[in-house]
Design a protein around this motif. Sequence first.
Motif, short mmCIF file in Angstrom:
data_model
loop_
_atom_site.label_atom_id
_atom_site.label_comp_id
_atom_site.label_asym_id
_atom_site.label_seq_id
_atom_site.Cartn_x
_atom_site.Cartn_y
_atom_site.Cartn_z
N LEU A 168 94.31 26.15 72.79
CA LEU A 168 93.43 25.13 71.99
C LEU A 168 91.82 25.38 72.04
CD1 LEU A 168 95.73 22.19 71.99
CD2 LEU A 168 95.20 23.60 69.88
N ARG A 169 91.54 25.41 73.44
CA ARG A 169 90.05 25.62 73.65
C ARG A 169 89.69 26.71 72.99
NH1 ARG A 169 88.41 22.24 77.96
NH2 ARG A 169 89.95 20.93 78.86
N GLU A 170 90.63 27.96 73.08
CA GLU A 170 89.76 29.24 72.60
C GLU A 170 89.63 29.14 71.07
OE1 GLU A 170 92.83 32.02 73.72
OE2 GLU A 170 92.01 32.22 75.64
N LEU A 171 90.27 28.05 70.53
CA LEU A 171 89.92 27.78 69.04
C LEU A 171 88.71 27.33 68.60
CD1 LEU A 171 93.32 26.30 67.97
CD2 LEU A 171 92.67 28.64 67.43
N ASN A 172 88.05 26.66 69.84
CA ASN A 172 86.62 26.03 69.42
C ASN A 172 86.35 25.45 68.33
OD1 ASN A 172 84.15 25.62 70.85
ND2 ASN A 172 83.18 27.55 70.01
N PHE A 179 91.70 23.15 59.32
CA PHE A 179 91.83 22.80 60.77
C PHE A 179 93.13 22.31 61.35
CE2 PHE A 179 91.64 19.29 63.95
CZ PHE A 179 90.54 19.45 64.86
N VAL A 180 94.19 21.88 60.48
CA VAL A 180 95.24 21.46 60.83
C VAL A 180 96.01 22.80 60.93
CG1 VAL A 180 97.51 20.48 60.15
CG2 VAL A 180 95.44 19.21 59.86
N ARG A 181 95.79 23.44 59.94
CA ARG A 181 96.69 25.14 59.83
C ARG A 181 96.19 25.71 61.10
NH1 ARG A 181 96.04 25.01 54.43
NH2 ARG A 181 93.98 25.95 54.34
N ARG A 182 95.18 25.71 61.89
CA ARG A 182 94.60 26.32 63.13
C ARG A 182 95.25 25.50 64.21
NH1 ARG A 182 88.56 28.28 63.41
NH2 ARG A 182 89.15 29.34 64.77
#
Length: 548
Positions: free
Chosen positions: A128-132, A88-91
Amino acid sequence: MKGINKRLLFSFIVACLISVILIFKLLYIQVWEHTKFYSLANRQLKSEEVNLYNRGTIYDCNKNVLAVSSVVDSLAVNPKMIKNKSDFVRRLLSVLEVDYNEILGKVSKSCSFVWIKRYLDPEKSRRLRELNLEGMNFVKENRRWYPYGTMACHLLGGVGIDGNGLSGIEYLYDRELSNRDEYADKLDSPADKLDRLRRPADIILCIDINLQSIVEDELDILVKQYKSKKAFIVIQRPSTGEILALAARPNFNSNSYNFTQEELLNPVINGVFEPGSTYKIVPAAAALSLNIMKPDNLINCENGKYKFSSITINDHKKYNYLTFEGVMAYSSNIGIAKIGLTIGKEKLYQYSQKFGFGSLTGSGLPGEQEGILHHTQSRKWSKVTAPVMSYGQGVCVTGMQLINAYSSIANGGMLMEPQIIKSKPRIIRQVVSEKTAEELKKMLSKVVEYGTGTKSKVDGYTVCGKTGTAQKIDPVTGKYSKDKYISSFCGFLPADKPELTILVVVDEPKGCYWGSEVACPSFSRVAKKAMNYYSIYEKRKLDYASIE
């Protein structure tokens, strides 16, 4: 007895049935419907929340926006809903420039809400939103924005990360600018909170962003040329007390939210300094008002060195006899010290007070200092206090006090309350008569015409003003330093009807330190640009010889 046993048995059976039903319901929710409710909770967490609080807009005198609030995204997470925390953090780090270990520590907490990044720019928010990612929560917040960056930062001040005013106008008018209600935070329902919130007020300042820009540019030149510790320039309209521009160095960017408490201090009102020769207007005004001296009276300046009591007073140049006018023009410490002795300590103290020294100016700006003006009955007052105070030692002032005092001479003798926001001008008191003010104007014009202030001249205008070169106290020895000075010039123009009073102060300039060399040219450049900007022209050259 049998009836009682039956009732107890019935109650027991009912309690057992209720317990079985509750246990079944819990199992149903947590086991069979786990996926459904987990999905609902996750969708709720990903839903956009809104921080209801807002702030009013701050304008300059021409309605240019100086500070405004705009809605942006902030990122928070629910650590409990993040399965693979390191991934999660890496993304997140693929979008945000943040420390891995710091964010990992946040997402590892055993709570349901943690801020990750406040006030995202639109592009980062979109990515960030695109990471979902599960567990992310975007909160709509009102971010404070200063379109001109560092410009007027000491006057505007700044707000904290949660939108509370920390300094300057933002702090002084925090309640008016904010729509917060002291009871709203205690309410749970957003609808109830909305009912409690009031409409924030907008504020119009007296400063003109175009004039402010002139001052800011000049300060950059000053600091670069003299590598000074600090410097500030203030422009005031003497007839009303309006502060038209106020800037200082070093400065800070209110948009960053990354400023120290020291940076937030406004040196024009939060700092005090010995004014040096710019203070000579006080004994000069007292001597004229009390008819103790006339401009053409001769004073023995002792050829540059004067022994009085336990001290020796020196002039920067050797003079024998000078007129009172010459004492001001050539900035003779010996001459003005003798005038101070003639006036006497009580009258000198009284006129210092009348000019506003030793008290707040009434600007209302947070943290304003009163300066230091010792009472004549104080132990700090000695036999030599009156003469040394006459040339600006043993007394400490703020920049706001100093420019306000000069404006009182410019406007005919009235001490005005400095106006920061647009409001009705307020007269504090009459300091000197209009006749005395005119006499003093003439003397100050001679400072610029042929005295120490010649480099403050502005083509086409008669300038009145006074130079100042003040030694600083060495904090180690407690004595006056031989290499640390404050250079200054305060003046106004045009002389026939002063429209602007300008103060230039440079703290610890390197190389040259004389106010005549450091501050005067700066005053001249600012004054010329300001007069051109306002299209102000001198109607007539004053014939000061006609003033009796």
